[in-house]
Design a protein around this motif. Structure first.
Motif, short mmCIF file in Angstrom:
data_model
loop_
_atom_site.label_atom_id
_atom_site.label_comp_id
_atom_site.label_asym_id
_atom_site.label_seq_id
_atom_site.Cartn_x
_atom_site.Cartn_y
_atom_site.Cartn_z
N PRO A 1 0.69 -1.27 -0.07
CA PRO A 1 0.06 0.00 -0.13
C PRO A 1 0.80 1.30 0.05
O PRO A 1 0.33 2.30 -0.26
CB PRO A 1 -0.82 -0.10 1.39
CG PRO A 1 -0.17 -1.28 2.02
CD PRO A 1 0.60 -2.04 1.21
N GLN B 1 2.62 3.44 -3.56
CA GLN B 1 2.09 4.79 -4.35
C GLN B 1 2.77 5.90 -3.93
O GLN B 1 2.83 6.83 -4.68
CB GLN B 1 0.69 4.65 -4.04
CG GLN B 1 0.21 4.86 -2.64
CD GLN B 1 -1.26 4.93 -2.49
OE1 GLN B 1 -1.90 5.82 -3.28
NE2 GLN B 1 -1.70 4.31 -1.33
N HIS C 1 -5.41 7.42 0.78
CA HIS C 1 -5.09 6.67 -0.13
C HIS C 1 -4.51 5.32 0.31
O HIS C 1 -4.62 4.41 -0.52
CB HIS C 1 -3.92 7.48 -0.89
CG HIS C 1 -4.13 8.46 -1.41
ND1 HIS C 1 -4.25 8.55 -2.84
CD2 HIS C 1 -4.66 9.69 -1.15
CE1 HIS C 1 -4.93 9.74 -3.46
NE2 HIS C 1 -5.14 10.58 -2.29
N THR C 2 -3.91 5.28 1.49
CA THR C 2 -3.55 3.68 1.79
C THR C 2 -4.80 2.80 2.10
O THR C 2 -4.80 1.71 1.66
CB THR C 2 -2.53 3.97 3.24
OG1 THR C 2 -1.73 4.96 3.36
CG2 THR C 2 -2.08 2.41 3.82
N LYS D 1 -6.16 1.65 -1.05
CA LYS D 1 -5.11 0.76 -1.58
C LYS D 1 -5.23 -0.64 -1.10
O LYS D 1 -5.24 -1.64 -1.46
CB LYS D 1 -3.76 1.05 -1.50
CG LYS D 1 -2.42 0.37 -2.27
CD LYS D 1 -2.76 0.53 -3.82
CE LYS D 1 -1.77 -0.36 -4.48
NZ LYS D 1 -0.60 0.37 -4.93
N SER E 1 -6.67 -4.10 -2.89
CA SER E 1 -5.90 -5.26 -2.84
C SER E 1 -6.70 -6.50 -2.28
O SER E 1 -6.68 -7.41 -2.98
CB SER E 1 -4.72 -4.98 -2.23
OG SER E 1 -5.05 -5.00 -0.64
#
Lengths: 194, 254, 74
Positions: free
Chosen positions: B16, B19, B195-196, B199, B203
């Motif tokens: 994660p 990015q 954003h984490t 992600k 996933s």
């Protein structure tokens, strides 16, 4: 301000690089949060400074004054239009008021004129009537005077005629030649000529 | 060269955090400093170009009755002007270009970061800290420039009994000194956490079996909407707090 | 204890900070709503303050989340 900011950012890059070296010494790479990867600090700070200062310059010198100008102009225009509308409205109201005043004045005038005409006509008629009446009254008085005179004269003649009649009647009836004076005395004594 | 290997090592990982990695697109050096043109730089320049061209193009007609683009530009202007006027009053409008630049820059960087596969410049603590430090230093300089040493009265609130002063003054001082940290960490942590999270959930969509994939996908879609809100909100908050700090410096009352 | 396990436990513990943030955000929005329902005309004027309060409360929680992320990935 841009100059100060540039100096500031240069100092920040210095500090950032020092910190980066410190981190590098401590953390021999491998893993770690990318955000704490100190060697990446300097390029980010440099480009942040470049882009921010450039953006600030473009905004403050070109973009914002234009937008502000247009908005200000629109505000002015609206203000002006509103003021003009306000002025026109006031003028209309004034015109309306003066029109109404003229109308009511005219009305008052008309009624005054009518009244005056009526009054003057009335006065004239009154005068004429008075004149006629006076004339009539005078004629009446004359006539009455004439009648009175005639009456008095007639009454006076009546006494004479009555005396003559009495003398002739007495002469015929009793053969007494009474004079006119005696008859008159007798009449007066009897109160017949009253 | 060691760094290049390092970067390559990073790029291989697809966790994660991948990015957020800085990739040097054009290695550059100036007076011994590394000023490589990285993916972060690319998005900063992109933001700069986008904002400038949009605002200048939108206002090119200068119509009295605005078109679509022009009314967007004007409403952004009025929005920031409203924040400045509300917090600083009419005289605060001299700081308006600065505040506007901060707002539009952070907003654009946040929004560019929402494009899948792009890079979020504001998810890096060093960037947000530099911005927050700029705000803090500028505000402090303005404060001292306008009030001289009287600016220190900011740490001595009115109406506090004097025997509380030894407690209040250090608290005020610390809260003043911590401002750049809280300002920068708020923006950075929001962007990074969001954003984490996206992600991580995305996933899950890869690792879960067939039908179960739908849940993380739906959640990611919903959460993306929330992230757009956060992207705007954090730019707004940064701007409002900048104005509040400026107000402290300009008017000196709480 | 396996250091890796300790790391994960620590990250989980750090996430407790979000409890406070949740309570804080709930408080802010709840009180804003109850205030807004009492006096709807005053509500729009306080919207900025609502957002500031939200951001301040949320940031506190995110500091904890940040620690968790640093523990996990740092």
């Amino acid at each position: 301000m841009p100059a100060a900011m540039t100096a500031l950012v240069a100092a920040a890059i210095d500090v950032g690089t020092d910190v980066a070296e410190a981190f590098d010494a401590h953390d021999a790479g491998g893993g770690g949060l990318p955000q704490l990867h100190a060697p990446d600090f300097a390029p980010q700070l440099f480009w942040l400074a470049v882009t921010f200062v450039l953006l600030y310059w473009i905004m403050s010198k070109i973009a914002l004054p234009r937008i502000g100008e247009v908005i200000e102009e629109r505000k002015d225009r609206i203000q002006r239009d509103l003021a003009a509308a306000e002025r026109l409205k006031a003028e209309t109201e004034k015109a309306l008021a003066s029109y109404e005043k003229a109308l009511s004045d005219a009305r008052a005038n008309a009624s005054t004129i009518a009244r005056q005409t009526r009054e003057s006509l009335n006065a004239e008629v009154e005068k004429d009537r008075k004149a006629v009446e006076d004339q009539l009254a005078r004629k009446l008085a004359d006539a009455e005077a004439a009648i009175d005179a005639t009456k008095t004269k007639a009454l006076a003649s009546v006494k004479d005629i009555a005396g003559d009649a009495v003398v002739s009647i007495v002469g015929t009836l009793s053969n007494v030649n009474a004079t006119k004076d005696e008859i008159a005395r007798a009449l007066a004594a009897s109160g017949a000529d009253k | 060269m060691a760094e290049a290997a390092d970067v390559a090592g990073h790029a291989e990982s697809h966790g994660p955090m991948a990015q957020f990695e800085i990739k040097r697109l054009v290695p550059l050096e100036l007076f011994g400093y590394d000023i490589s043109f990285t993916n972060s730089s690319l998005f900063m320049v992109l933001a700069l170009v986008l904002i400038s061209t949009f605002l200048i193009l939108a206002m090119s007609r200068r119509a009295l009755v605005p078109g679509r683009l022009q009314s967007i530009a004007e409403s952004v202007y009025e929005f920031v002007a409203g924040i400045v006027r509300e917090n600083l009053g009419k005289e605060g409008m001299r700081y308006f270009p600065w505040v506007f630049t901060i707002f539009i820059f952070i907003l654009t960087l946040n929004m560019l970061g929402m494009i899948p596969g792009s890079f979020t410049v504001t998810s890096h603590i060093i960037v947000t800290f530099a911005l927050a430090a700029m705000v803090w230093i500028t505000v402090t300089l303005i404060g001292f420039a306008r009030h001289g040493l009287g600016y220190l009265k900011l740490f001595v609130p009115e109406g506090v009994p004097f025997w509380l002063m030894p407690l209040i003054v250090p608290i005020e001082l610390v809260s003043y000194l911590i401002r750049p940290v809280s300002l920068s960490v708020r923006l950075f942590a929001n962007m990074m956490a969001g954003h984490t999270m996206l992600k991580v959930f995305a996933s899950f969509a890869v690792s879960l079996p067939f039908v179960a994939k739908a849940f993380p996908v739906l959640f990611t879609a919903a959460f993306t909407g929330l992230e757009f809100l956060v992207a705007f909100l954090q730019a707004f908050i940064f701007t409002v707090l900048t104005c509040i700090y400026l107000n402290d410096a300009v008017h000196m009352h709480h | 204890m396996d250091p890796q396990a300790a790391k994960f436990i620590g990250a989980g513990l750090a996430c407790f900070a979000l409890i406070g943030a949740g309570i804080g955000i709930g408080n802010i929005f709840g009180n804003y709503l109850s205030g807004a329902l009492r006096n709807p005309s005053a509500a729009p004027g306080q919207f900025t303050n609502l957002l500031i309060g939200f951001a301040l409360a949320e940031a506190t929680g995110l500091f904890g989340l940040l620690i968790a992320l640093i523990i996990l990935f740092g």
